[in-house]
Design a protein around this motif. Structure first.
Motif, PDB file in Angstrom:
ATOM      1  N   LYS A 144      82.264  40.594  12.150  1.00  0.00           N
ATOM      2  CA  LYS A 144      82.307  39.843  13.409  1.00  0.00           C
ATOM      3  C   LYS A 144      82.484  38.357  13.130  1.00  0.00           C
ATOM      4  O   LYS A 144      81.677  37.739  12.426  1.00  0.00           O
ATOM      5  N   ASP A 145      83.568  37.796  13.673  1.00  0.00           N
ATOM      6  CA  ASP A 145      83.890  36.391  13.423  1.00  0.00           C
ATOM      7  C   ASP A 145      84.786  35.896  14.550  1.00  0.00           C
ATOM      8  O   ASP A 145      85.904  36.384  14.733  1.00  0.00           O
ATOM      9  N   GLN A 146      84.293  34.944  15.321  1.00  0.00           N
ATOM     10  CA  GLN A 146      85.044  34.430  16.457  1.00  0.00           C
ATOM     11  C   GLN A 146      86.346  33.741  16.041  1.00  0.00           C
ATOM     12  O   GLN A 146      87.297  33.661  16.816  1.00  0.00           O
ATOM     13  N   LYS A 147      86.408  33.264  14.797  1.00  0.00           N
ATOM     14  CA  LYS A 147      87.611  32.571  14.340  1.00  0.00           C
ATOM     15  C   LYS A 147      88.775  33.537  14.109  1.00  0.00           C
ATOM     16  O   LYS A 147      89.941  33.130  14.184  1.00  0.00           O
ATOM     17  N   THR A 148      88.473  34.797  13.791  1.00  0.00           N
ATOM     18  CA  THR A 148      89.541  35.752  13.455  1.00  0.00           C
ATOM     19  C   THR A 148      89.725  36.857  14.492  1.00  0.00           C
ATOM     20  O   THR A 148      90.616  37.679  14.348  1.00  0.00           O
ATOM     21  N   ASP A 175      93.259  37.277  16.068  1.00  0.00           N
ATOM     22  CA  ASP A 175      94.242  37.842  15.139  1.00  0.00           C
ATOM     23  C   ASP A 175      94.053  39.364  15.010  1.00  0.00           C
ATOM     24  O   ASP A 175      95.027  40.111  14.929  1.00  0.00           O
ATOM     25  N   ASP A 194      80.781  44.734  16.672  1.00  0.00           N
ATOM     26  CA  ASP A 194      81.422  43.713  17.496  1.00  0.00           C
ATOM     27  C   ASP A 194      81.844  44.377  18.809  1.00  0.00           C
ATOM     28  O   ASP A 194      82.915  44.972  18.914  1.00  0.00           O
TER      29      ASP A 194
END
Length: 518
Positions: free
Chosen positions: A117-121, A124, A160
Motif C-alpha cells: 500500500k503506497d499512495q505514491k504508486t 500507476d 489496500d
C-alpha cells in the motif's frame, strides 16, 4: 420467439444510443472520449454488454455508460500502452494474464504479496489493471475472464481496500459482462473482516462469483497445467518482462509436422501438406526439398488423394453459426466442436467466406501448437469464395476447453501473387491495424456409450474412484481437523491470557484494598 428477441434487443440498443446522445453527450461531451462515443454508435455488442449487466433497464444502463465513459476519459484508456506504465511495475510481475480455467476463461493473475500500500504508486497500479483489461477486451470482445487473487505469503501491509474496490468497479461498471468469477487463494484469516466489506461492494448477485480456495479446492476451477507449483500445479511458467506476457497464439502443426520458423516455412509447408493424410511427424531439418519436376504417375496419385480428401470433406457437418467479420464470415462463430476419442470423429471444420472484392490472406494460430494439425493454416481466399479448414488433434492428444484458435485475415488490395514467398512478404508488411482477428474456443462432444458399456466401465473403475474419493475425503477431514486444532489452540491461548489478566487485576484490587485499610 428468437425473431422477437432479436427485434426487442435491436430496439433497446437503438433507444440506448438515441437517449445517451440526447441526454448525456449534448451536455457532457467534454467529459467523454469522442472515440468511445463513436464506438457506442457502431458496436452493438458493446451496448448490449451494458444493457445485460443492467437487466435491460435503459435508465440504469445510461447511468452506467455515463460513469464508465467518464472514467475512460480520466484514465485515457484508449491511449494506454506499455510506455504509460512504469517499467519497474511491469517487471514486478504482480498483475498479468496467463492460462485458462476449466471453463476456458482467461486467467487474470493478481499476486497480492507484490502489492504494498503506497499512495505514491496507487495510480500507476490502477492504470496497469486498466491496461491489461483494455488489452484483453480489444482482443476477446466480451469473453469472460477469471480473476485469480493469489494471497499466499500476504501480510497486513498488502491490504489496500481502495485498490480492491477499484478492481471490483472495473468489472462492475467499466467492463460489464467480463467477470466469470473471482478465485481467492490462501486468504489469511486476519483478512476475513476486510472481505466482508468486499462482499458488500460486489452486491448480492456477484457475491456468488467469489470462490475462496486452498490447495485442496483450487483444482475445482483451474487444472494443474495452469497452476503454479505453490498451488499444487505443474505450470512451469515464470513471469518475466520484457516482452509482455502473451502466451496466446502460436503457429499450429501443419501437415508435415511442427513449423520451426513461421516466416520462412509456414506457407511452404501448408501448401505441400494439402491433400496428404499421413500422421507422421517429420522435423523441418529432415524435410525433403520438393523437386520442380513431377512425373505423370505422381501427379495422378496426388489427384486421387485430393479427390479422396474432397469426398471426406462432404461427410463433415457444416457449422451452423456464423461470425460476420468485415473481411471474412467465419463458421462456427465461437466454438469448435470435436468428437470424442470413442466416436472416432475427432476432426472439425472451419469455413471461411470472403465478403470483399479483393483476395484475402489468412492464417490460423493456436494456443496449443503441439496438439493440432491444421490444413491449410496459411493461404488465401478469392473474392466471394469459401475455404474449408480441417482441424484435427495430433497423435491422439486430447482436446481441452482451454485451447484456443485465432483466425487472422488481411485484404490484399494489390496482390502480387498468393504463393508461399508472396504471402510471407505480405504478412511482414501488412499494418496491424488492417488485420482482422477472430478467436474460437474448443469443445469436446462426449460420446454416448451403450448402457452396458457404461456399466462395465463404472464397474472396472469403481474401486479406483472409491479409493480416490476416500483419499480426497480423508484429506479434507485432516485439513478441517487441522483448522479446528488451530482454532482450539487460539481459543486455549486466549483463555489463558484472559485468566492471567484476571489474576493480575484481582491482585491489583486486593493490594489496593489492603493498602486502603492498613
Amino acid at each position: 420467439m428468437a425473431e422477437n428477441n432479436a427485434q426487442n434487443k435491436a430496439k433497446l440498443i437503438s433507444e440506448t444510443r438515441r437517449r445517451f446522445e440526447a441526454e448525456y453527450v449534448t451536455e457532457k461531451s467534454e467529459k467523454y472520449d469522442p472515440r468511445d462515443v463513436e464506438r457506442l454508435q457502431q458496436d452493438d455488442n458493446w451496448v448490449e454488454s451494458y444493457l445485460i449487466w443492467r437487466h435491460n433497464v435503459v435508465d440504469e444502463t445510461l447511468k452506467m455508460l455515463d460513469e464508465s465513459f467518464q472514467w475512460r476519459k480520466e484514465f485515457a484508456v484508449n491511449d494506454l500502452s506499455e510506455s504509460s506504465i512504469p517499467r519497474w511495475l511491469l517487471e514486478l510481475g504482480g498483475i498479468y494474464l496467463h492460462g485458462y480455467d476449466k471453463e476456458g476463461n482467461k486467467l487474470f493473475w493478481i499476486r497480492v504479496k507484490y502489492h504494498i500500500k503506497d499512495q505514491k504508486t496507487i495510480m500507476d497500479k490502477k492504470k496497469l489493471i486498466a491496461f491489461w483489461l483494455e488489452r484483453y477486451a480489444k482482443r476477446e470482445n466480451g469473453k469472460p475472464i477469471t480473476v485469480m487473487f493469489d494471497m499466499s505469503e500476504t501480510g497486513l501491509n498488502s491490504i489496500d481496500m481502495d485498490f480492491v474496490r477499484f478492481i471490483i468497479n472495473c468489472f462492475k461498471v467499466y467492463y460489464p459482462k467480463y467477470l466469470s468469477k473471482i478465485v481467492i487463494f490462501d486468504m489469511p484469516w486476519i483478512m476475513n473482516a476486510a472481505f466482508k466489506i468486499v462482499k458488500s461492494w460486489l452486491g448480492p448477485e456477484a457475491v456468488s462469483l467469489l470462490k475462496f480456495t486452498s490447495k485442496n479446492e483450487i483444482q475445482e476451477y483451474v487444472s494443474v497445467e495452469y497452476l503454479p507449483p505453490h498451488m499444487g500445479g505443474t505450470d512451469p511458467f515464470k513471469y518475466s518482462y520484457p516482452p509482455l506476457v502473451d502466451d496466446d497464439f502460436q503457429t499450429p502443426l501443419c501437415e508435415n509436422g511442427p513449423i520451426a520458423s513461421e516466416d520462412e516455412t509456414s506457407s511452404k509447408e501448408d501448401i505441400e501438406g494439402d491433400g496428404k493424410e499421413s500422421l507422421e511427424t517429420i522435423s523441418n531439418e529432415e524435410q525433403p526439398v520438393l523437386s520442380e519436376k513431377t512425373n505423370p504417375t505422381e501427379s495422378a496419385s496426388k489427384t486421387d488423394e485430393t479427390e479422396k480428401v474432397d469426398s471426406k470433406m462432404k461427410t463433415f457437418k457444416k457449422p451452423l453459426s456464423v461470425f460476420k467479420g468485415p473481411l471474412l464470415h467465419i463458421s462456427p462463430a465461437e466454438e469448435l466442436y470435436f468428437g470424442s476419442m470413442e466416436s472416432g470423429e475427432k476432426k472439425t471444420l472451419i469455413v471461411l467466406t470472403n465478403v470483399t472484392k479483393n483476395i484475402v490472406a489468412f492464417k490460423v494460430r493456436t494456443t496449443a501448437p503441439e496438439k493440432y494439425r491444421v490444413k491449410p493454416s496459411n493461404s488465401s481466399c478469392d473474392p466471394g469464395a469459401s475455404v474449408d479448414i480441417i482441424v484435427s488433434p495430433h497423435g491422439g492428444l486430447k482436446v481441452s476447453a482451454q485451447d484456443r484458435f485465432l483466425i487472422m485475415a488481411a485484404e490484399m488490395e494489390q496482390p502480387s501473387g498468393t504463393g508461399p514467398t508472396e504471402l510471407t512478404q505480405f504478412w511482414k508488411e501488412v499494418p496491424r491495424s488492417k488485420v482482422m482477428e477472430h478467436r474460437l474456443r474448443c469443445h469436446t462432444v462426449e460420446s454416448s456409450k451403450p448402457n452396458t458399456l457404461m456399466l462395465k466401465d463404472s464397474a472396472a473403475n469403481m474401486s479406483d474412484k472409491t479409493s480416490e474419493d476416500l483419499y480426497l475425503q480423508l484429506n479434507r477431514l485432516l485439513e478441517s481437523n487441522r483448522k479446528l486444532e488451530d482454532q482450539l489452540q487460539r481459543s486455549i491461548w486466549f483463555q489463558q491470557l484472559l485468566l492471567a489478566l484476571t489474576m493480575v487485576l484481582l491482585a491489583f484490587v486486593v493490594s489496593f484494598f489492603y493498602s486502603l485499610y492498613s
